[in-house]
Scaffold this motif. Sequence first.
Motif, PDB file in Angstrom:
ATOM      1  N   THR B   9       0.847  -1.201   0.000  1.00 33.70           N
ATOM      2  CA  THR B   9       0.000   0.000   0.000  1.00 33.70           C
ATOM      3  C   THR B   9       0.878   1.245   0.000  1.00 33.70           C
ATOM      4  O   THR B   9       2.036   1.201   0.404  1.00 33.70           O
ATOM      5  CB  THR B   9      -0.887   0.061   1.263  1.00 33.70           C
ATOM      6  N   TYR B  10       0.305   2.355  -0.452  1.00 34.93           N
ATOM      7  CA  TYR B  10       1.005   3.630  -0.350  1.00 34.93           C
ATOM      8  C   TYR B  10       1.218   3.982   1.112  1.00 34.93           C
ATOM      9  O   TYR B  10       0.379   3.685   1.963  1.00 34.93           O
ATOM     10  CB  TYR B  10       0.194   4.752  -1.001  1.00 34.93           C
ATOM     11  N   LYS B  11       2.338   4.626   1.403  1.00 35.25           N
ATOM     12  CA  LYS B  11       2.531   5.177   2.743  1.00 35.25           C
ATOM     13  C   LYS B  11       1.448   6.212   3.017  1.00 35.25           C
ATOM     14  O   LYS B  11       0.950   6.868   2.090  1.00 35.25           O
ATOM     15  CB  LYS B  11       3.909   5.836   2.833  1.00 35.25           C
ATOM     16  N   GLN B  12       1.118   6.377   4.288  1.00 34.16           N
ATOM     17  CA  GLN B  12       0.033   7.299   4.656  1.00 34.16           C
ATOM     18  C   GLN B  12       0.282   8.713   4.140  1.00 34.16           C
ATOM     19  O   GLN B  12      -0.657   9.427   3.804  1.00 34.16           O
ATOM     20  CB  GLN B  12      -0.158   7.329   6.176  1.00 34.16           C
ATOM     21  N   SER B  13       1.538   9.119   4.070  1.00 35.14           N
ATOM     22  CA  SER B  13       1.855  10.489   3.651  1.00 35.14           C
ATOM     23  C   SER B  13       1.725  10.687   2.147  1.00 35.14           C
ATOM     24  O   SER B  13       1.773  11.819   1.660  1.00 35.14           O
ATOM     25  CB  SER B  13       3.277  10.828   4.093  1.00 35.14           C
ATOM     26  N   VAL B  14       1.575   9.593   1.392  1.00 35.24           N
ATOM     27  CA  VAL B  14       1.542   9.686  -0.071  1.00 35.24           C
ATOM     28  C   VAL B  14       0.089   9.745  -0.539  1.00 35.24           C
ATOM     29  O   VAL B  14      -0.734   8.930  -0.126  1.00 35.24           O
ATOM     30  CB  VAL B  14       2.272   8.482  -0.704  1.00 35.24           C
ATOM     31  N   LEU B  15      -0.197  10.721  -1.393  1.00 38.03           N
ATOM     32  CA  LEU B  15      -1.538  10.862  -1.952  1.00 38.03           C
ATOM     33  C   LEU B  15      -1.851   9.671  -2.846  1.00 38.03           C
ATOM     34  O   LEU B  15      -0.980   9.206  -3.578  1.00 38.03           O
ATOM     35  CB  LEU B  15      -1.585  12.161  -2.777  1.00 38.03           C
ATOM     36  N   ASP B  16      -3.083   9.185  -2.790  1.00 41.89           N
ATOM     37  CA  ASP B  16      -3.497   8.045  -3.608  1.00 41.89           C
ATOM     38  C   ASP B  16      -4.581   8.514  -4.586  1.00 41.89           C
ATOM     39  O   ASP B  16      -5.760   8.458  -4.283  1.00 41.89           O
ATOM     40  CB  ASP B  16      -4.019   6.941  -2.674  1.00 41.89           C
ATOM     41  N   PRO B  17      -4.172   9.000  -5.771  1.00 43.17           N
ATOM     42  CA  PRO B  17      -5.174   9.567  -6.691  1.00 43.17           C
ATOM     43  C   PRO B  17      -6.172   8.542  -7.199  1.00 43.17           C
ATOM     44  O   PRO B  17      -7.342   8.860  -7.418  1.00 43.17           O
ATOM     45  CB  PRO B  17      -4.319  10.125  -7.842  1.00 43.17           C
ATOM     46  N   GLN B  18      -5.720   7.273  -7.348  1.00 39.76           N
ATOM     47  CA  GLN B  18      -6.637   6.234  -7.812  1.00 39.76           C
ATOM     48  C   GLN B  18      -7.726   5.999  -6.757  1.00 39.76           C
ATOM     49  O   GLN B  18      -8.909   5.856  -7.084  1.00 39.76           O
ATOM     50  CB  GLN B  18      -5.823   4.948  -8.027  1.00 39.76           C
ATOM     51  N   GLY B  19      -7.308   6.007  -5.478  1.00 43.74           N
ATOM     52  CA  GLY B  19      -8.283   5.869  -4.395  1.00 43.74           C
ATOM     53  C   GLY B  19      -9.268   7.022  -4.372  1.00 43.74           C
ATOM     54  O   GLY B  19     -10.473   6.825  -4.170  1.00 43.74           O
ATOM     55  N   GLU B  20      -8.775   8.227  -4.617  1.00 43.20           N
ATOM     56  CA  GLU B  20      -9.666   9.398  -4.653  1.00 43.20           C
ATOM     57  C   GLU B  20     -10.692   9.260  -5.774  1.00 43.20           C
ATOM     58  O   GLU B  20     -11.865   9.604  -5.608  1.00 43.20           O
ATOM     59  CB  GLU B  20      -8.836  10.684  -4.868  1.00 43.20           C
ATOM     60  N   ALA B  21     -10.228   8.762  -6.926  1.00 47.53           N
ATOM     61  CA  ALA B  21     -11.137   8.588  -8.073  1.00 47.53           C
ATOM     62  C   ALA B  21     -12.216   7.559  -7.743  1.00 47.53           C
ATOM     63  O   ALA B  21     -13.397   7.764  -8.051  1.00 47.53           O
ATOM     64  CB  ALA B  21     -10.342   8.160  -9.305  1.00 47.53           C
ATOM     65  N   VAL B  22     -11.809   6.461  -7.096  1.00 44.38           N
ATOM     66  CA  VAL B  22     -12.791   5.432  -6.742  1.00 44.38           C
ATOM     67  C   VAL B  22     -13.764   5.978  -5.695  1.00 44.38           C
ATOM     68  O   VAL B  22     -14.962   5.710  -5.754  1.00 44.38           O
ATOM     69  CB  VAL B  22     -12.078   4.154  -6.242  1.00 44.38           C
ATOM     70  N   LYS B  23     -13.261   6.786  -4.780  1.00 45.28           N
ATOM     71  CA  LYS B  23     -14.158   7.392  -3.784  1.00 45.28           C
ATOM     72  C   LYS B  23     -15.211   8.254  -4.475  1.00 45.28           C
ATOM     73  O   LYS B  23     -16.404   8.197  -4.132  1.00 45.28           O
ATOM     74  CB  LYS B  23     -13.357   8.229  -2.776  1.00 45.28           C
ATOM     75  N   GLY B  24     -14.782   9.023  -5.478  1.00 43.07           N
ATOM     76  CA  GLY B  24     -15.734   9.832  -6.236  1.00 43.07           C
ATOM     77  C   GLY B  24     -16.794   8.980  -6.909  1.00 43.07           C
ATOM     78  O   GLY B  24     -17.988   9.304  -6.878  1.00 43.07           O
ATOM     79  N   ALA B  25     -16.369   7.865  -7.486  1.00 48.46           N
ATOM     80  CA  ALA B  25     -17.317   6.962  -8.155  1.00 48.46           C
ATOM     81  C   ALA B  25     -18.292   6.352  -7.148  1.00 48.46           C
ATOM     82  O   ALA B  25     -19.483   6.195  -7.434  1.00 48.46           O
ATOM     83  CB  ALA B  25     -16.545   5.861  -8.883  1.00 48.46           C
ATOM     84  N   ILE B  26     -17.789   6.022  -5.962  1.00 47.17           N
ATOM     85  CA  ILE B  26     -18.652   5.465  -4.914  1.00 47.17           C
ATOM     86  C   ILE B  26     -19.698   6.495  -4.490  1.00 47.17           C
ATOM     87  O   ILE B  26     -20.882   6.186  -4.335  1.00 47.17           O
ATOM     88  CB  ILE B  26     -17.799   5.005  -3.708  1.00 47.17           C
ATOM     89  N   HIS B  27     -19.267   7.748  -4.359  1.00 45.07           N
ATOM     90  CA  HIS B  27     -20.219   8.798  -3.973  1.00 45.07           C
ATOM     91  C   HIS B  27     -21.274   8.994  -5.059  1.00 45.07           C
ATOM     92  O   HIS B  27     -22.434   9.225  -4.758  1.00 45.07           O
ATOM     93  CB  HIS B  27     -19.470  10.105  -3.691  1.00 45.07           C
ATOM     94  N   GLN B  28     -20.862   8.859  -6.322  1.00 41.72           N
ATOM     95  CA  GLN B  28     -21.833   8.990  -7.420  1.00 41.72           C
ATOM     96  C   GLN B  28     -22.860   7.865  -7.379  1.00 41.72           C
ATOM     97  O   GLN B  28     -23.984   8.030  -7.844  1.00 41.72           O
ATOM     98  CB  GLN B  28     -21.100   8.972  -8.761  1.00 41.72           C
ATOM     99  N   LEU B  29     -22.476   6.727  -6.846  1.00 38.54           N
ATOM    100  CA  LEU B  29     -23.448   5.624  -6.675  1.00 38.54           C
ATOM    101  C   LEU B  29     -24.371   5.884  -5.486  1.00 38.54           C
ATOM    102  O   LEU B  29     -25.277   5.099  -5.225  1.00 38.54           O
ATOM    103  CB  LEU B  29     -22.719   4.296  -6.456  1.00 38.54           C
ATOM    104  N   GLY B  30     -24.117   6.952  -4.747  1.00 36.83           N
ATOM    105  CA  GLY B  30     -25.013   7.314  -3.653  1.00 36.83           C
ATOM    106  C   GLY B  30     -24.543   6.881  -2.281  1.00 36.83           C
ATOM    107  O   GLY B  30     -25.273   7.015  -1.303  1.00 36.83           O
TER     108      GLY B  30
END
Lengths: 85, 85
Positions: B9-30
Amino acid sequence: MFFVKVYVTYKQSVLDPQGEAVKGAIHQLGYEGVQDVRIGKYFELKVKQTAEPVEEVIETLCDQLLANVNMETYRYEIVEMEEEA
Amino acid sequence: MFFVKVYVTYKQSVLDPQGEAVKGAIHQLGYEGVQDVRIGKYFELKVKQTAEPVEEVIETLCDQLLANVNMETYRYEIVEMEEEA
């Protein structure tokens, strides 16, 4: 708040070319003892308690977004976290 | 024979853009209750017993091949398997 780990892997019947490539690289490093490599995806989610049970949320997300259920299978672990102040 | 699961996994200090994108998709699913998503890699290896302890083999492989130790961190689980006939 729940901390959820989701593991998505190819079904056993599906060839994993990425895993085969990594196995080749491992053998080139001299570790012939590694006989099989399969690669999957690993998701860590923080999920707030809602009216819908968290298991249902996770299964819906896996089926609709995180896993390709035709080729992949998933499993998950849910840990309840203490609410941060 | 050992069955080894490696989680990178990415270190906590490293931004995870793929994770952010998936979070956005999850929010779009409601599913607004999902507050954080981080994505990693998951490896399943079958390793034959050799003179070198399996822990050392796995740590060498992670450091040299499976993980980018500058940005990523890894952990692993080793399970001893019964030898197949």
